[in-house]
Design an enzyme around this catalytic site. Structure first.
Site, PDB file in Angstrom:
ATOM      1  N   GLU A 109     -30.006  21.174   2.753  1.00 61.02           N
ATOM      2  CA  GLU A 109     -29.242  20.266   1.888  1.00 61.02           C
ATOM      3  C   GLU A 109     -27.946  20.963   1.545  1.00 61.02           C
ATOM      4  O   GLU A 109     -27.948  22.151   1.199  1.00 61.02           O
ATOM      5  CB  GLU A 109     -30.006  19.999   0.592  1.00 61.02           C
ATOM      6  CG  GLU A 109     -31.182  19.097   0.752  1.00 61.02           C
ATOM      7  CD  GLU A 109     -31.915  18.905  -0.561  1.00 61.02           C
ATOM      8  OE1 GLU A 109     -31.426  19.359  -1.616  1.00 61.02           O
ATOM      9  OE2 GLU A 109     -32.995  18.313  -0.529  1.00 61.02           O
TER      10      GLU A 109
ATOM     11  N   ASN B 281     -39.577  21.022  -0.116  1.00 63.49           N
ATOM     12  CA  ASN B 281     -38.415  21.723  -0.648  1.00 63.49           C
ATOM     13  C   ASN B 281     -38.892  22.926  -1.464  1.00 63.49           C
ATOM     14  O   ASN B 281     -39.614  22.762  -2.454  1.00 63.49           O
ATOM     15  CB  ASN B 281     -37.612  20.744  -1.526  1.00 63.49           C
ATOM     16  CG  ASN B 281     -36.373  21.380  -2.110  1.00 63.49           C
ATOM     17  OD1 ASN B 281     -36.422  22.507  -2.589  1.00 63.49           O
ATOM     18  ND2 ASN B 281     -35.270  20.659  -2.106  1.00 63.49           N
TER      19      ASN B 281
ATOM     20  N   GLU C  41     -31.476   9.582   3.546  1.00 64.61           N
ATOM     21  CA  GLU C  41     -32.582   9.861   2.630  1.00 64.61           C
ATOM     22  C   GLU C  41     -32.309   9.027   1.392  1.00 64.61           C
ATOM     23  O   GLU C  41     -31.296   9.232   0.704  1.00 64.61           O
ATOM     24  CB  GLU C  41     -32.647  11.353   2.282  1.00 64.61           C
ATOM     25  CG  GLU C  41     -33.809  11.662   1.332  1.00 64.61           C
ATOM     26  CD  GLU C  41     -33.974  13.150   1.067  1.00 64.61           C
ATOM     27  OE1 GLU C  41     -33.820  13.957   1.999  1.00 64.61           O
ATOM     28  OE2 GLU C  41     -34.272  13.496  -0.091  1.00 64.61           O
TER      29      GLU C  41
ATOM     30  N   HIS D 114     -31.797  24.115  -0.338  1.00 63.89           N
ATOM     31  CA  HIS D 114     -30.455  23.722  -0.759  1.00 63.89           C
ATOM     32  C   HIS D 114     -29.730  24.994  -1.212  1.00 63.89           C
ATOM     33  O   HIS D 114     -30.119  25.594  -2.213  1.00 63.89           O
ATOM     34  CB  HIS D 114     -30.591  22.732  -1.922  1.00 63.89           C
ATOM     35  CG  HIS D 114     -29.300  22.133  -2.379  1.00 63.89           C
ATOM     36  ND1 HIS D 114     -29.246  21.146  -3.342  1.00 63.89           N
ATOM     37  CD2 HIS D 114     -28.014  22.355  -2.020  1.00 63.89           C
ATOM     38  CE1 HIS D 114     -27.988  20.795  -3.547  1.00 63.89           C
ATOM     39  NE2 HIS D 114     -27.216  21.516  -2.766  1.00 63.89           N
TER      40      HIS D 114
ATOM     41  N   ARG E 204     -27.659  29.039  -7.486  1.00 60.43           N
ATOM     42  CA  ARG E 204     -28.600  29.214  -8.597  1.00 60.43           C
ATOM     43  C   ARG E 204     -30.032  29.467  -8.137  1.00 60.43           C
ATOM     44  O   ARG E 204     -30.827  29.980  -8.889  1.00 60.43           O
ATOM     45  CB  ARG E 204     -28.557  28.013  -9.540  1.00 60.43           C
ATOM     46  CG  ARG E 204     -29.132  26.767  -8.940  1.00 60.43           C
ATOM     47  CD  ARG E 204     -29.169  25.643  -9.947  1.00 60.43           C
ATOM     48  NE  ARG E 204     -27.834  25.158 -10.252  1.00 60.43           N
ATOM     49  CZ  ARG E 204     -27.593  23.923 -10.689  1.00 60.43           C
ATOM     50  NH1 ARG E 204     -28.590  23.095 -10.892  1.00 60.43           N
ATOM     51  NH2 ARG E 204     -26.369  23.526 -10.922  1.00 60.43           N
TER      52      ARG E 204
ATOM     53  N   HIS F 208     -37.456  25.772  -5.660  1.00 61.65           N
ATOM     54  CA  HIS F 208     -37.955  26.257  -6.953  1.00 61.65           C
ATOM     55  C   HIS F 208     -38.601  27.639  -6.861  1.00 61.65           C
ATOM     56  O   HIS F 208     -38.710  28.330  -7.864  1.00 61.65           O
ATOM     57  CB  HIS F 208     -38.975  25.280  -7.531  1.00 61.65           C
ATOM     58  CG  HIS F 208     -38.338  24.100  -8.224  1.00 61.65           C
ATOM     59  ND1 HIS F 208     -37.000  23.993  -8.459  1.00 61.65           N
ATOM     60  CD2 HIS F 208     -38.897  22.980  -8.749  1.00 61.65           C
ATOM     61  CE1 HIS F 208     -36.743  22.865  -9.080  1.00 61.65           C
ATOM     62  NE2 HIS F 208     -37.888  22.220  -9.273  1.00 61.65           N
TER      63      HIS F 208
ATOM     64  N   HIS G  14     -36.793  12.770  -3.919  1.00 63.89           N
ATOM     65  CA  HIS G  14     -36.415  13.055  -5.308  1.00 63.89           C
ATOM     66  C   HIS G  14     -37.374  12.370  -6.269  1.00 63.89           C
ATOM     67  O   HIS G  14     -37.481  11.145  -6.279  1.00 63.89           O
ATOM     68  CB  HIS G  14     -34.977  12.627  -5.635  1.00 63.89           C
ATOM     69  CG  HIS G  14     -34.340  13.550  -6.623  1.00 63.89           C
ATOM     70  ND1 HIS G  14     -34.651  13.539  -7.955  1.00 63.89           N
ATOM     71  CD2 HIS G  14     -33.450  14.551  -6.451  1.00 63.89           C
ATOM     72  CE1 HIS G  14     -33.960  14.487  -8.566  1.00 63.89           C
ATOM     73  NE2 HIS G  14     -33.222  15.122  -7.673  1.00 63.89           N
TER      74      HIS G  14
ATOM     75  N   THR H  69     -30.006  17.463  -8.218  1.00 60.83           N
ATOM     76  CA  THR H  69     -29.113  16.456  -7.640  1.00 60.83           C
ATOM     77  C   THR H  69     -29.352  15.124  -8.352  1.00 60.83           C
ATOM     78  O   THR H  69     -30.448  14.586  -8.309  1.00 60.83           O
ATOM     79  CB  THR H  69     -29.396  16.315  -6.130  1.00 60.83           C
ATOM     80  OG1 THR H  69     -29.460  17.623  -5.574  1.00 60.83           O
ATOM     81  CG2 THR H  69     -28.301  15.526  -5.448  1.00 60.83           C
TER      82      THR H  69
ATOM     83  N   ARG I 247     -26.804  26.041  -2.977  1.00 58.26           N
ATOM     84  CA  ARG I 247     -25.796  25.386  -3.817  1.00 58.26           C
ATOM     85  C   ARG I 247     -24.568  26.274  -3.957  1.00 58.26           C
ATOM     86  O   ARG I 247     -24.653  27.496  -3.817  1.00 58.26           O
ATOM     87  CB  ARG I 247     -26.379  25.104  -5.206  1.00 58.26           C
ATOM     88  CG  ARG I 247     -27.562  24.170  -5.194  1.00 58.26           C
ATOM     89  CD  ARG I 247     -28.027  23.865  -6.601  1.00 58.26           C
ATOM     90  NE  ARG I 247     -27.130  22.950  -7.275  1.00 58.26           N
ATOM     91  CZ  ARG I 247     -27.382  21.671  -7.501  1.00 58.26           C
ATOM     92  NH1 ARG I 247     -28.528  21.143  -7.129  1.00 58.26           N
ATOM     93  NH2 ARG I 247     -26.505  20.917  -8.123  1.00 58.26           N
TER      94      ARG I 247
HETATM   95  N1  PXP Z   1     -34.104  15.368  -1.679  1.00 53.69           N
HETATM   96  C1  PXP Z   1     -32.916  15.825  -2.155  1.00 53.69           C
HETATM   97  C2  PXP Z   1     -31.674  15.412  -1.431  1.00 53.69           C
HETATM   98  C3  PXP Z   1     -32.857  16.671  -3.275  1.00 53.69           C
HETATM   99  O1  PXP Z   1     -31.683  17.107  -3.718  1.00 53.69           O
HETATM  100  C4  PXP Z   1     -34.071  17.066  -3.880  1.00 53.69           C
HETATM  101  C5  PXP Z   1     -34.052  17.990  -5.049  1.00 53.69           C
HETATM  102  O2  PXP Z   1     -33.606  19.226  -4.680  1.00 53.69           O
HETATM  103  C6  PXP Z   1     -35.276  16.588  -3.336  1.00 53.69           C
HETATM  104  C7  PXP Z   1     -35.264  15.716  -2.255  1.00 53.69           C
HETATM  105  C8  PXP Z   1     -36.599  16.982  -3.920  1.00 53.69           C
HETATM  106  O3  PXP Z   1     -36.723  16.409  -5.178  1.00 53.69           O
HETATM  107  P1  PXP Z   1     -37.919  16.821  -6.107  1.00 53.69           P
HETATM  108  O4  PXP Z   1     -37.756  18.278  -6.400  1.00 53.69           O
HETATM  109  O5  PXP Z   1     -37.745  15.952  -7.306  1.00 53.69           O
HETATM  110  O6  PXP Z   1     -39.185  16.540  -5.358  1.00 53.69           O
END
Ligand code: PXP
Length: 250
Positions: free
Chosen positions: A78, A8, A159, A51, A57, A11, A198, A109, A53
């Site tokens: 996402e 992901n 997931e 994602h 953001r 960031h 997550h 999330t 949103r």
């Molecule tokens: N899976 C989902 C559905 C999420 O919303 C997120 C966070 O954006 C992640 C995985 C990744 O989580 P993390 O950034 O804590 O690794």
């Protein structure tokens, strides 16, 4: 089969927005989420997750389309279950989407999508996506009722939300692993592909070895944080190596 890693890169866009929210197309706007996606793939990412949103953001719509054009691995979008996001997904055509809950105030999330109480709109969204050839994953808490409902609604994947596992203390971690293991087992039995995401990091990912039937981890924060020290490609390579070291020992 070895575990897959979805990276992901939200960031990366968060950092860009911190300075360039009003000028995302400026030649100075950095860092670049497209380049980050390519770096993650060079390090071994099996898919890229973003994602978009409602409040934009981090990822902007334009980022999503540029990433989709640039990468050769699957794109996982996402998305909240909203008309706006459904329209974006239909035009973007990612290989799969992961339906998530979304509230404006949350930092990230925070819980799984309650598919039991949102059967109707989640079910409608699944059908629209599948009709467009997009596979659907549901981001749910590791609860049996949610897993069974995901299968009843016709999703291809779930997931499992590993946030509670990620925040567990030594006193609670075993119970969290057991919850995940039980949910993954049922998911497998009802024919779902079971992913996890997550709060997974370089330290706790090894503990997930105890959870059978997982196909893919989705990891963002920890990999991007590690990238500050070693670069994104290497950060992904290290995570893949960790995952491979224990999935091959299974
Ligand atoms: N899976 C989902 C559905 C999420 O919303 C997120 C966070 O954006 C992640 C995985 C990744 O989580 P993390 O950034 O804590 O690794």
């Amino acid at each position: 089969m070895s575990l897959l890693l979805g990276v992901n890169v939200d960031h990366v866009a968060t950092l860009r927005q911190a300075r360039y929210a009003l000028l995302p197309d400026s030649p100075n706007a950095e860092p670049c989420p497209v380049q980050a996606s390519l770096d993650a793939i060079a390090g071994g990412a099996d898919s890229i997750t973003i994602h978009v949103r409602g409040d934009r953001r981090h990822m902007q719509e334009a980022d999503a389309f540029r990433i989709k054009d640039a990468i050769k691995v699957p794109l996982n979008l996402e998305m909240g279950v909203t008309a706006e996001m459904i329209a974006i997904a239909l035009s973007l055509q990612p290989e799969f989407v992961c339906l998530v809950p979304e509230t404006r105030e949350e930092v990230t999330t925070e819980g799984g999508l309650d598919v039991v109480s949102r059967r109707r709109d989640v079910g409608d969204c699944i059908r629209v996506m599948q009709k467009a050839g997009i596979r659907v994953s549901l981001f749910i808490d590791p609860e049996i009722e949610q897993v069974r409902c995901a299968a009843e609604l016709g999703a291809e994947m779930i997931e499992l939300h590993t946030g509670c596992f990620g925040n567990a203390t030594p006193a609670t971690v075993d119970a969290e692993i057991e919850r995940l293991a039980a949910a993954a087992r049922v998911g497998h039995e009802v024919g779902l592909q079971v992913n996890a995401g997550h709060g997974i990091n370089y330290l706790n990912c090894r503990l997930l070895e105890a959870v059978s039937y997982l196909t893919e981890y989705n990891i963002g924060h920890s990999i991007v944080a590690r990238a500050m020290r070693v670069g994104l490609e290497q950060a992904v390579r290290e995570m893949k190596a960790l995952m491979e070291s224990y999935s091959s020992s299974k």
